[in-house]
Design an enzyme around this catalytic site. Structure first.
Site, PDB file in Angstrom:
ATOM      1  N   GLY A 151       0.808  -1.162   0.073  1.00 40.47           N
ATOM      2  CA  GLY A 151      -0.057   0.036   0.117  1.00 40.47           C
ATOM      3  C   GLY A 151       0.885   1.220  -0.196  1.00 40.47           C
ATOM      4  O   GLY A 151       0.323   2.324  -0.614  1.00 40.47           O
ATOM      5  N   ILE A 152       1.915   1.222   0.822  1.00 43.90           N
ATOM      6  CA  ILE A 152       2.601   2.632   1.003  1.00 43.90           C
ATOM      7  C   ILE A 152       3.492   2.867  -0.340  1.00 43.90           C
ATOM      8  O   ILE A 152       3.627   3.662  -1.002  1.00 43.90           O
ATOM      9  CB  ILE A 152       3.609   2.572   2.003  1.00 43.90           C
ATOM     10  CG1 ILE A 152       2.761   2.417   3.382  1.00 43.90           C
ATOM     11  CG2 ILE A 152       4.735   3.607   2.190  1.00 43.90           C
ATOM     12  CD1 ILE A 152       3.687   2.206   4.440  1.00 43.90           C
ATOM     13  N   ASP A 171       9.020  -6.415  -6.167  1.00 44.15           N
ATOM     14  CA  ASP A 171       8.350  -7.148  -5.041  1.00 44.15           C
ATOM     15  C   ASP A 171       8.051  -8.810  -5.287  1.00 44.15           C
ATOM     16  O   ASP A 171       7.343  -9.220  -6.097  1.00 44.15           O
ATOM     17  CB  ASP A 171       6.693  -6.625  -4.829  1.00 44.15           C
ATOM     18  CG  ASP A 171       6.251  -7.012  -3.597  1.00 44.15           C
ATOM     19  OD1 ASP A 171       6.325  -8.144  -2.945  1.00 44.15           O
ATOM     20  OD2 ASP A 171       5.728  -6.136  -3.070  1.00 44.15           O
ATOM     21  N   ASP A 258      15.103   7.007   8.101  1.00 39.68           N
ATOM     22  CA  ASP A 258      14.228   7.062   9.304  1.00 39.68           C
ATOM     23  C   ASP A 258      14.127   5.796  10.119  1.00 39.68           C
ATOM     24  O   ASP A 258      13.545   6.053  11.412  1.00 39.68           O
ATOM     25  CB  ASP A 258      12.830   7.284   8.698  1.00 39.68           C
ATOM     26  CG  ASP A 258      11.838   7.497   9.705  1.00 39.68           C
ATOM     27  OD1 ASP A 258      11.923   8.684  10.619  1.00 39.68           O
ATOM     28  OD2 ASP A 258      10.768   6.877  10.057  1.00 39.68           O
ATOM     29  N   GLU A 263      17.725   1.304  17.604  1.00 39.96           N
ATOM     30  CA  GLU A 263      17.156   2.285  17.770  1.00 39.96           C
ATOM     31  C   GLU A 263      16.913   2.624  19.304  1.00 39.96           C
ATOM     32  O   GLU A 263      16.528   1.559  20.144  1.00 39.96           O
ATOM     33  CB  GLU A 263      15.709   2.265  17.084  1.00 39.96           C
ATOM     34  CG  GLU A 263      15.921   2.437  15.439  1.00 39.96           C
ATOM     35  CD  GLU A 263      14.426   2.398  14.959  1.00 39.96           C
ATOM     36  OE1 GLU A 263      13.167   2.374  15.587  1.00 39.96           O
ATOM     37  OE2 GLU A 263      14.427   2.354  13.752  1.00 39.96           O
ATOM     38  N   HIS A 282      12.640   7.570  13.169  1.00 39.19           N
ATOM     39  CA  HIS A 282      11.312   6.710  13.080  1.00 39.19           C
ATOM     40  C   HIS A 282       9.917   7.315  13.333  1.00 39.19           C
ATOM     41  O   HIS A 282       9.228   6.944  14.101  1.00 39.19           O
ATOM     42  CB  HIS A 282      11.441   5.615  14.090  1.00 39.19           C
ATOM     43  CG  HIS A 282      11.071   4.420  13.436  1.00 39.19           C
ATOM     44  ND1 HIS A 282      11.222   3.052  13.777  1.00 39.19           N
ATOM     45  CD2 HIS A 282       9.778   4.121  12.675  1.00 39.19           C
ATOM     46  CE1 HIS A 282      10.327   2.145  13.331  1.00 39.19           C
ATOM     47  NE2 HIS A 282       9.594   2.722  12.565  1.00 39.19           N
ATOM     48  N   ALA A 284       8.459   8.671  10.067  1.00 38.24           N
ATOM     49  CA  ALA A 284       8.239   9.137   8.728  1.00 38.24           C
ATOM     50  C   ALA A 284       6.392   8.749   8.681  1.00 38.24           C
ATOM     51  O   ALA A 284       5.687   9.491   7.961  1.00 38.24           O
ATOM     52  CB  ALA A 284       8.578   8.129   7.686  1.00 38.24           C
TER      53      ALA A 284
END
Length: 318
Positions: A151-152, A171, A258, A263, A282, A284
Site C-alpha cells: 500500500g505505501i 516485489d 528514518d 534504535e 522513526h 515517517a
C-alpha cells in the site's frame, strides 16, 4: 477488562477505550522492561508501537492477554507464532499511516535530488555557496525504484508519477503479471535491474530473515552512481556502514534514513559524519492526521477483539 498501553497513543482514542475498559496508559513503560512485564500480568489487551517487544517472555508474563494492538504496520517486534498459539488477536493499523510515509518519501527524495537544503548554517554565517548549490536535479523524467510494492509503495508511486517521474518496482510477492503493476503504471523489475536503473530508491519491506541486509555493500555498490536512497521500512535492511562509505566516496548523491538497525541510534556510529544524509527518529509515519487514524483504528480493532462486538463509535471514527 483491562488494557495496557505502553507507548504513545492519541488521547481521544485512549479516552474512547476508557469508556469501555479499565485502561492504564503508561507510555514510559517502553523504557522500563521489567515494569512492563509486571504491568502486563493483569492485562486482557496490550497496545504497543514498534519498541515494546511482545516476545515469548512478555507473553509468558501475560496469562490473561487476548489482544495486541500495534500502532503501526510492522510486526517484527511481535511474536506472531506465540500469539497464534495462544489465540491472541494481533491488530495492526494497516494503511492508516500510508499517506504520511509516502509524503515523507517524496519530500526527502526532492530534498536529496536538489541538494540545496544543507546550507542554512553557511548562509546564516555570511557565506554565499550559490555556485556549489546550483547543480541540483529535478524529479521530472528521473526514475524512482520502489522495493516492496504494498500500500505505501503504491501510494508513493502515484505521488511520484504526479511529478512526472518514471516508476519501476520490485516485489517478490507480486508476479510480473499481477494487475497492480499495470493499474499503477509501474514497470516490474528484478532487484538488481532496479538498482542499476533508479535515480532514487525507496524501501517498503518488512524485516525478515530474507530481507535483513538486503542492501549490503555489494548491492549498494551496484546502485546507479549519483542515486539517492530513502529507507522508511526497517533499519536492518540496509548496511549502515556500507551506506556511509558510499556517501563519503561520492558514489551516492544522498540518503534519508528514518529507521536504524539499533534504535535509538547510538552516538558516534558510522553514520555520524556521512555527508548528504538526512536522519530522522522513526517518524515517517507520524503526523497529526496519521496519529489519529492509527490510534482510532487500533482502538476499534482491540475493542472488537475483546468484546466480540461492534467497537465504540468514538473509537471507530475515521
Amino acid at each position: 477488562m483491562r488494557i495496557l498501553i505502553s507507548e504513545f497513543m492519541d488521547a481521544p482514542a485512549v479516552d474512547a477505550l476508557r469508556r469501555q475498559f479499565d485502561v492504564r496508559y503508561a507510555p514510559d513503560l517502553v523504557e522500563r522492561r521489567d515494569a512492563l512485564l509486571d504491568a502486563v500480568r493483569e492485562a486482557d489487551g496490550l497496545i504497543v508501537r514498534n519498541r515494546s517487544r511482545v516476545d515469548a517472555a512478555l507473553l509468558g508474563a501475560a496469562p490473561r492477554l487476548r489482544a495486541v494492538g500495534r500502532l503501526g504496520v510492522g510486526l517484527d517486534n511481535i511474536d506472531l507464532d506465540g500469539c497464534a498459539a495462544r489465540g491472541i488477536a494481533v491488530v495492526p493499523a494497516t494503511g492508516a499511516n500510508a499517506r504520511a510515509v509516502a509524503e515523507y518519501v517524496i519530500g526527502t527524495l526532492l530534498a536529496l535530488l536538489r541538494g540545496a537544503y544543507f546550507s542554512t548554517a553557511a548562509v546564516a554565517a555570511g557565506q554565499w555557496p550559490r555556485n556549489a548549490l546550483s547543480q541540483g536535479l529535478e524529479a521530472q523524467d528521473r526514475t524512482l525504484g520502489i522495493v516492496g510494492f504494498g500500500g505505501i509503495g503504491r501510494l508513493a508511486a502515484r505521488l511520484a508519477r504526479g511529478l512526472d517521474m518514471r516508476v519501476v518496482g520490485c516485489d517478490a510477492a507480486l508476479p510480473p503479471d499481477h494487475p497492480a503493476w499495470e493499474e499503477s503504471g509501474v514497470a516490474p523489475l528484478p532487484l538488481e535491474a532496479l538498482l542499476a536503473q533508479a535515480d532514487a530508491v525507496t524501501l517498503h519491506l518488512p524485516l525478515t530473515p530474507g530481507t535483513r541486509g538486503l542492501l549490503d555493500a555489494g548491492r549498494i555498490a551496484r546502485m546507479r552512481p549519483g542515486a539517492v536512497l530513502v529507507n522508511t521500512s526497517r533499519g536492518g535492511i540496509v548496511d549502515e556502514a556500507a551506506l556511509a562509505d558510499a556517501l563519503r566516496a561520492g558514489r551516492l548523491r544522498g540518503a534519508a534514513l528514518d529507521v536504524f538497525d539499533e534504535e535509538p541510534l547510538p552516538a558516534g556510529g558510522p553514520l555520524a559524519d556521512a555527508p548528504n544524509l538526512i536522519l530522522t527518529p522513526h517518524i515517517a509515519g507520524l503526523t497529526q492526521e496519521a496519529n489519529t487514524r492509527v490510534s482510532d483504528m487500533v482502538a476499534a480493532g482491540v475493542t472488537i477483539a475483546l468484546t466480540g462486538g461492534a467497537a465504540d463509535s468514538a473509537a471507530s471514527a475515521p
